[in-house]
Design an enzyme around this catalytic site. Structure first.
Site, PDB file in Angstrom:
ATOM      1  N   SER A 177       0.854  -1.183   0.000  1.00 35.65           N
ATOM      2  CA  SER A 177       0.000   0.000   0.000  1.00 35.65           C
ATOM      3  C   SER A 177       0.887   1.228   0.000  1.00 35.65           C
ATOM      4  O   SER A 177       2.089   1.117   0.215  1.00 35.65           O
ATOM      5  CB  SER A 177      -0.912   0.018   1.234  1.00 35.65           C
ATOM      6  OG  SER A 177      -1.739   1.163   1.240  1.00 35.65           O
ATOM      7  N   ARG A 197      -0.468  -4.018  -6.883  1.00 37.60           N
ATOM      8  CA  ARG A 197      -1.681  -4.618  -6.299  1.00 37.60           C
ATOM      9  C   ARG A 197      -2.882  -3.807  -6.759  1.00 37.60           C
ATOM     10  O   ARG A 197      -2.804  -2.577  -6.883  1.00 37.60           O
ATOM     11  CB  ARG A 197      -1.598  -4.602  -4.767  1.00 37.60           C
ATOM     12  CG  ARG A 197      -2.735  -5.328  -4.050  1.00 37.60           C
ATOM     13  CD  ARG A 197      -2.684  -6.822  -4.261  1.00 37.60           C
ATOM     14  NE  ARG A 197      -3.596  -7.540  -3.368  1.00 37.60           N
ATOM     15  CZ  ARG A 197      -4.830  -7.913  -3.708  1.00 37.60           C
ATOM     16  NH1 ARG A 197      -5.314  -7.592  -4.904  1.00 37.60           N
ATOM     17  NH2 ARG A 197      -5.579  -8.597  -2.868  1.00 37.60           N
ATOM     18  N   THR A 206      -6.920   1.380   4.985  1.00 38.85           N
ATOM     19  CA  THR A 206      -6.443   0.537   6.078  1.00 38.85           C
ATOM     20  C   THR A 206      -7.288   0.735   7.328  1.00 38.85           C
ATOM     21  O   THR A 206      -7.662  -0.237   8.004  1.00 38.85           O
ATOM     22  CB  THR A 206      -4.965   0.833   6.383  1.00 38.85           C
ATOM     23  OG1 THR A 206      -4.191   0.689   5.185  1.00 38.85           O
ATOM     24  CG2 THR A 206      -4.436  -0.119   7.433  1.00 38.85           C
ATOM     25  N   CYS A 226      -0.860  -6.352 -17.362  1.00 35.65           N
ATOM     26  CA  CYS A 226      -0.158  -7.073 -16.302  1.00 35.65           C
ATOM     27  C   CYS A 226       1.170  -6.404 -15.998  1.00 35.65           C
ATOM     28  O   CYS A 226       1.988  -6.211 -16.904  1.00 35.65           O
ATOM     29  CB  CYS A 226       0.081  -8.526 -16.706  1.00 35.65           C
ATOM     30  SG  CYS A 226       1.109  -9.446 -15.534  1.00 35.65           S
ATOM     31  N   CYS A 261       4.026 -13.984 -11.397  1.00 35.48           N
ATOM     32  CA  CYS A 261       2.822 -13.337 -10.867  1.00 35.48           C
ATOM     33  C   CYS A 261       3.069 -12.635  -9.534  1.00 35.48           C
ATOM     34  O   CYS A 261       3.636 -13.208  -8.606  1.00 35.48           O
ATOM     35  CB  CYS A 261       1.723 -14.376 -10.713  1.00 35.48           C
ATOM     36  SG  CYS A 261       0.152 -13.708 -10.144  1.00 35.48           S
ATOM     37  N   CYS A 274      -1.477  -9.480  -8.132  1.00 39.41           N
ATOM     38  CA  CYS A 274      -2.141  -8.169  -8.130  1.00 39.41           C
ATOM     39  C   CYS A 274      -3.611  -8.284  -8.501  1.00 39.41           C
ATOM     40  O   CYS A 274      -4.400  -7.414  -8.168  1.00 39.41           O
ATOM     41  CB  CYS A 274      -1.415  -7.195  -9.052  1.00 39.41           C
ATOM     42  SG  CYS A 274      -1.733  -7.444 -10.813  1.00 39.41           S
ATOM     43  N   CYS A 300      -5.420  -9.154 -13.996  1.00 37.87           N
ATOM     44  CA  CYS A 300      -5.903  -9.985 -15.102  1.00 37.87           C
ATOM     45  C   CYS A 300      -7.316 -10.485 -14.842  1.00 37.87           C
ATOM     46  O   CYS A 300      -8.144 -10.568 -15.752  1.00 37.87           O
ATOM     47  CB  CYS A 300      -4.944 -11.141 -15.354  1.00 37.87           C
ATOM     48  SG  CYS A 300      -4.666 -12.202 -13.914  1.00 37.87           S
TER      49      CYS A 300
END
Length: 636
Positions: free
Chosen positions: A149, A394, A430, A581, A605, A608, A611
């Site tokens: 984050s 992410r 958060t 991606c 990968c 995140c 896709c």
């Protein structure tokens, strides 16, 4: 470490056994002198052991406090430590048997929401002199490994959960010292009135904060199992959720069982809280199965992709607590998004780009847009002569108030970003995720001890400051459906004059995957080559993410129809999966006949979920790989 401890009678003295169904080793040793949460309990090597004759487990007390029953046919004693403790080795048979462990509450996901729920449950146990078993299962190799984050942290929920956090060495020390908001053009940065109120907030690493929360949870007696991916939702005969099953370890690409094969484990809870984060794989299945969006009269969720780096810069340029947000360039005026730059501690800065995934042009590449951003005249001088420490990406929820599903289902609830409580104009989620976990914990405690049910979680949410905050912010994100400058005008009116009190609620546009235009009506975008100073190619960035997967395992990225990429995505949309991606998982490469075919590099990968969200035909399904795989974030 996944821990299952058993005490049994012996002629000499009471002994304890610890077995481990991890994929890395079949052995684990238990040191009874260490405190319960101490890593020193576990010796991960085979020193100071003596091989003994395999012994039958018949006659041992095989019952666990959590309800786990040891299947003696699967284990044999293989060694004895010098302290007199037995070591079990799992025996293999041709028939796969999944172990089952029962808990009062099972929490799926070791992020801020899940850990806050676990902590609050154990606090309530202490306050009411009640003992509830609580476990948290986390797919990352350790707590925090998959957490990414910005993050400018608002401590409101933490103040409620752990009021003494300042005295307990929380990794929260850099208060916001300055706060700027700018509109970027290609060569200029125009300072705008600042709509953010970050006074009293802190610049933190969320992955470090999650690790600290994990420690607090363990101190209260929560069992945390990192490195185990929840693969399947378990139901009873009445379609109530009764737990989850972790995925099998040691399955080869061809589906065969390898020598290190370990069957998954069933973790069953009287109540199950899903805290998987944005676009959680199991949470999405539950939302669809029980029609939770329809039940909550919610619109579809909308998403953005956040791409981030942490740099170490020259001390002379570092201003601890300085916060900068931007809109505009490098994104076009029809694409919602912006950048952030936060000065952390130890001469570190975090810089990132957030790009809404309802962008139209299939040639847009969020990763390359981020590389362009760092070359802006207002940003590049800060980064020059610096060093990138970590890279990651992410997705995040942007639907806000309009997209919150009914979060309760038979057997549990959905909390945190899996439900979608991010406050878009604040660029913060958060504190709301933590609060939702705390509210769910309070409802779960009442349900388990006083005969109520989890429906109180929904009512408590609507009566909480989460609801008030998100309702006030509900029109900011959909305002940008009209473009950058109309969106800024509407948001300015909302923020400074109306303050969220307008009598109407704007609706979101099309779902993100439907927003993609065809290649024939879109303009290709040429991106500059990386200079190796402030901009980099994908392989270099991937190395900095510490991402890793066992190559010999079934692909966790699945095509519902393997023909769609070549027959639809490539000719109609220009192969957008090769661009949206941020880890180059998807590539179109020529086959022996020179025809382009989609190649999936699943080992790249970053988890995140872009896709799973952006594919125009929703043909890609993201599922969990073996537990412990994926990125290894430490300062994100």
């Amino acid at each position: 470490m996944f821990r299952k401890i058993i005490s049994f009678p012996s002629k000499s003295k009471s002994r304890k056994i610890l077995s481990t169904p991890t994929h890395s080793t079949n052995y684990c040793y238990y040191d009874p002198s260490a405190p319960p949460s101490s890593p020193s309990k576990h010796i991960s090597h085979r020193q100071n052991t003596l091989e003994i004759t395999p012994t039958s487990l018949k006659g041992f007390n095989r019952s666990f406090s959590s309800g786990y029953q040891l299947n003696s046919s699967q284990y044999r004693v293989t060694s004895l430590t010098r302290n007199g403790f037995l070591v079990l080795r799992r025996g293999f048979s041709s028939e796969t048997v999944r172990e089952c462990i029962n808990y009062d509450v099972v929490i799926i996901g070791g992020g801020p929401a899940g850990l806050s729920a676990a902590i609050r449950l154990k606090q309530l146990c202490r306050e009411n002199d009640v003992d509830l078993s609580v476990c948290v299962v986390e797919k990352g190799a350790e707590v925090g490994a998959h957490i990414l984050s910005g993050n400018v942290f608002e401590p409101r929920a933490l103040n409620e959960l752990i009021p003494q956090w300042r005295e307990e060495e929380a990794p929260i020390s850099v208060g916001v010292s300055s706060d700027k908001f700018m509109l970027l053009t290609k060569k200029h940065a125009i300072t705008l009135p600042n709509p953010f109120d970050n006074k009293g907030n802190y610049v933190i690493s969320l992955s470090q904060f999650a690790r600290w929360l994990g420690q607090k949870a363990e101190e209260l007696g929560v069992e945390i199992y990192p490195g185990f991916a929840a693969k399947e939702v378990l139901f009873d005969e009445n379609e109530n959720v009764i737990g989850i099953a972790t995925n099998d370890m040691g399955i080869g690409k061809d589906g065969s069982k390898k020598d290190n094969f370990q069957p998954g484990v069933e973790l069953k809870g009287r109540i199950n809280l899903f805290a998987e984060g944005c676009r959680g794989a199991l949470s999405e299945k539950i939302i669809k199965k029980y029609n939770l969006r329809e039940k909550g009269q919610a619109q579809h969720q909308t998403y953005a992709l956040g791409i981030k780096e942490v740099w170490e810069i020259d001390a002379s340029k570092h201003k601890p607590g300085a916060v900068v947000h931007t809109l505009g360039w490098p994104l076009d005026h029809k694409t919602y998004g912006g950048s952030f730059l936060y000065h952390m501690q130890d001469n570190q800065v975090s810089i990132g780009l957030v790009c809404a995934l309802n962008y139209h042009n299939p040639y847009l590449n969020p990763y390359e847009e981020f590389q362009k951003l760092k070359g802006h005249p207002a940003i590049r001088p800060l980064l020059e002569n610096g060093t990138v420490i970590q890279y990651g990406a992410r997705t995040l929820n942007e639907g806000g108030f309009q997209s919150i599903p009914y979060p309760v289902f038979p057997g549990g609830a959905i909390v945190g970003c899996a439900a979608g409580f991010l406050n878009v104009p604040k660029i913060k989620g958060t504190h709301t995720a933590m609060k939702s976990g705390m509210l769910a914990a309070e409802s779960a405690f009442e349900a388990l001890n006083k005969g109520s049910n989890m429906k109180s979680y929904w009512e408590n949410l609507k009566n909480s400051w989460i609801w008030e905050e998100l309702h006030r912010a509900r029109n900011y994100r959909p305002a940008f459906e009209y473009g950058l400058f109309p969106g800024m005008a509407i948001c300015g009116l909302e923020h400074y004059l109306l303050k969220g009190r307008v009598p109407f609620t704007l609706k979101h546009g099309k779902p993100d995957h439907e927003a993609t235009h065809e290649a024939s009506v879109s303009s290709p975008i040429e991106y500059p080559k990386p200079d190796g100073i402030v901009s980099f190619d994908v392989p270099t960035s991937l190395y900095r993410s510490n991402t890793n997967h066992d190559h010999d395992q079934p692909a966790h990225l699945r095509l519902r129809d393997p023909q769609v990429p070549e027959l639809v995505n490539l000719p109609k949309y220009g192969g957008p999966e090769s661009r949206y991606c941020p880890a180059r998982v998807y590539e179109y490469v020529p086959d022996d006949k020179g025809e382009l075919k989609l190649q999936i590099n699943a080992q790249n990968c970053l988890h995140c979920k872009a896709c799973d969200i952006k594919d125009p035909k929703q043909n890609i399904e993201w599922t969990v790989p073996e537990g412990g795989g994926g990125p290894g974030y430490s300062v994100m």
